[in-house]
Write a protein that holds these residues in place. Structure first.
Motif, short mmCIF file in Angstrom:
data_model
loop_
_atom_site.label_atom_id
_atom_site.label_comp_id
_atom_site.label_asym_id
_atom_site.label_seq_id
_atom_site.Cartn_x
_atom_site.Cartn_y
_atom_site.Cartn_z
N GLU A 80 0.84 -1.20 0.00
CA GLU A 80 0.00 0.00 0.00
C GLU A 80 0.88 1.25 0.00
O GLU A 80 2.07 1.21 0.35
CB GLU A 80 -0.90 -0.02 1.25
CG GLU A 80 -1.88 1.14 1.38
CD GLU A 80 -2.95 1.15 0.28
OE1 GLU A 80 -2.57 1.38 -0.89
OE2 GLU A 80 -4.15 0.97 0.59
N TYR A 81 0.29 2.39 -0.39
CA TYR A 81 0.96 3.68 -0.20
C TYR A 81 1.24 3.87 1.28
O TYR A 81 0.59 3.27 2.15
CB TYR A 81 0.11 4.83 -0.76
CG TYR A 81 -1.31 4.88 -0.22
CD1 TYR A 81 -1.59 5.28 1.08
CD2 TYR A 81 -2.39 4.53 -1.03
CE1 TYR A 81 -2.88 5.32 1.58
CE2 TYR A 81 -3.69 4.57 -0.55
CZ TYR A 81 -3.92 4.97 0.76
OH TYR A 81 -5.20 5.00 1.24
N ASP A 82 2.18 4.73 1.60
CA ASP A 82 2.55 5.00 3.00
C ASP A 82 1.63 6.08 3.56
O ASP A 82 1.87 7.28 3.38
CB ASP A 82 4.01 5.44 3.07
CG ASP A 82 4.54 5.57 4.49
OD1 ASP A 82 3.71 5.72 5.42
OD2 ASP A 82 5.77 5.52 4.68
N HIS A 83 0.57 5.66 4.22
CA HIS A 83 -0.42 6.62 4.71
C HIS A 83 0.16 7.56 5.76
O HIS A 83 -0.26 8.71 5.87
CB HIS A 83 -1.65 5.90 5.26
CG HIS A 83 -1.39 5.08 6.48
ND1 HIS A 83 -0.90 3.80 6.44
CD2 HIS A 83 -1.56 5.36 7.80
CE1 HIS A 83 -0.78 3.32 7.66
NE2 HIS A 83 -1.17 4.26 8.50
N ILE A 86 2.19 10.24 3.84
CA ILE A 86 1.28 11.12 3.11
C ILE A 86 0.56 12.06 4.07
O ILE A 86 0.41 13.26 3.80
CB ILE A 86 0.28 10.28 2.29
CG1 ILE A 86 1.01 9.57 1.15
CG2 ILE A 86 -0.85 11.16 1.74
CD1 ILE A 86 0.17 8.55 0.41
N TRP A 115 -1.73 14.83 -2.29
CA TRP A 115 -0.59 14.01 -2.74
C TRP A 115 -0.63 13.82 -4.26
O TRP A 115 0.38 13.98 -4.95
CB TRP A 115 -0.64 12.68 -2.01
CG TRP A 115 0.40 11.66 -2.34
CD1 TRP A 115 1.76 11.82 -2.26
CD2 TRP A 115 0.17 10.30 -2.73
NE1 TRP A 115 2.38 10.62 -2.59
CE2 TRP A 115 1.43 9.69 -2.87
CE3 TRP A 115 -0.98 9.54 -2.95
CZ2 TRP A 115 1.58 8.35 -3.24
CZ3 TRP A 115 -0.85 8.20 -3.31
CH2 TRP A 115 0.42 7.63 -3.45
N GLU A 126 7.66 8.42 -1.53
CA GLU A 126 7.08 7.91 -2.77
C GLU A 126 6.01 8.87 -3.23
O GLU A 126 5.00 9.06 -2.56
CB GLU A 126 6.48 6.51 -2.57
CG GLU A 126 5.91 5.92 -3.85
CD GLU A 126 5.39 4.50 -3.69
OE1 GLU A 126 5.75 3.64 -4.51
OE2 GLU A 126 4.61 4.28 -2.73
N TRP A 128 3.03 10.31 -5.92
CA TRP A 128 1.92 9.68 -6.64
C TRP A 128 2.38 9.09 -7.97
O TRP A 128 2.05 7.94 -8.26
CB TRP A 128 0.79 10.68 -6.82
CG TRP A 128 -0.17 10.32 -7.91
CD1 TRP A 128 -0.35 10.98 -9.09
CD2 TRP A 128 -1.09 9.21 -7.95
NE1 TRP A 128 -1.32 10.35 -9.85
CE2 TRP A 128 -1.78 9.27 -9.17
CE3 TRP A 128 -1.38 8.18 -7.06
CZ2 TRP A 128 -2.75 8.34 -9.54
CZ3 TRP A 128 -2.35 7.25 -7.41
CH2 TRP A 128 -3.02 7.32 -8.63
N PHE A 131 4.16 5.84 -7.22
CA PHE A 131 3.22 4.80 -6.78
C PHE A 131 2.47 4.23 -7.97
O PHE A 131 2.37 3.00 -8.13
CB PHE A 131 2.25 5.39 -5.75
CG PHE A 131 1.14 4.46 -5.33
CD1 PHE A 131 1.38 3.43 -4.44
CD2 PHE A 131 -0.16 4.63 -5.81
CE1 PHE A 131 0.35 2.57 -4.04
CE2 PHE A 131 -1.18 3.79 -5.43
CZ PHE A 131 -0.92 2.75 -4.53
#
Length: 220
Positions: A80-83, A86, A115, A126, A128, A131
């Motif tokens: 997953e994206y790094d919440h 972000i 983002w 990272e 957008w 990602f």
């Protein structure tokens, strides 16, 4: 025609010191998703997952039900994206709060929009575009590996699935922002591949959480 089943991980430990651990409910969801795959007679020859604990545990529990003996190969590109990163850069450092998950979700969605808007100029480790490029690449690689009629199952996260499904519909950013918020834990999305390319057939199927299993349905 090949098929790829994208399965979102079971419920993680929202608001806990370590979010990246399946809750007891999440473990039950993972096993139930595996039984659903078995009910559908999915005969996966390929299994993948991210390297996050919640993804790997979901894969193990689901495959034990759906395809005993098949192990998922872990690949960081399915993560997953790094919440946290972000939220730190685009959301004022909003933190998970188990007492008010809706407020956190609202703050996260605003951070995700910022983002995306920041593009390559965003301050996150990272961006957008990074990602999007990695999730596109890992899906394309799996598609290329599938032989005629072969099936794969991937255990990943809501943001990855929403982005890829949106991308297949022509709007990756819109997919992340609109589809991610309605993705259920251990929901199933299906992608098919063939001569005409890669096509989204279904998103976020969760009929296996109807009826007697309704108590297992969660979004976060």
């Amino acid at each position: 025609m090949g098929a790829i089943y994208l399965v979102r991980h079971g419920q993680a430990s929202f608001g806990a010191a370590d979010y990246d651990v399946l809750s007891e409910l999440g473990r039950a969801q993972a096993g139930h998703a595996g039984r659903e795959l078995r009910r559908r007679a999915v005969e996966a020859t390929h299994a993948r997952c991210g390297t996050l604990s919640r993804q790997r545990a979901t894969a193990e529990l689901a495959l034990a039900e759906a395809a005993p003996g098949l192990a998922a190969s872990a690949d960081v590109r399915w993560n997953e994206y790094d919440h946290v990163d972000i939220a730190a850069h685009h959301g004022g450092g909003a933190a998970q709060n188990s007492a008010d998950p809706r407020a956190y979700q609202h703050a996260l969605e605003h951070a995700l929009a910022a983002w995306i808007e920041a593009g390559a100029a965003g301050g996150c480790a990272e961006t957008w575009p990074d990602f999007l490029a990695r999730v596109r690449a890992v899906l394309a690689e799996l598609v290329a590996e599938l032989g005629k009629g072969e099936q794969a199952v991937v255990f990943t996260s809501g943001g990855v699935i929403a982005t890829l499904c949106g991308d297949l519909l022509g709007d990756a950013a819109g997919g992340l922002l609109s589809l991610n918020r309605v993705a259920v834990n251990a929901g199933v999305s299906k992608v098919v591949t063939g001569r005409s390319g890669t096509t989204l057939l279904s998103f976020n199927e969760h009929g296996h959480f109807d009826g007697a299993a309704a108590g297992l349905l969660t979004y976060r």
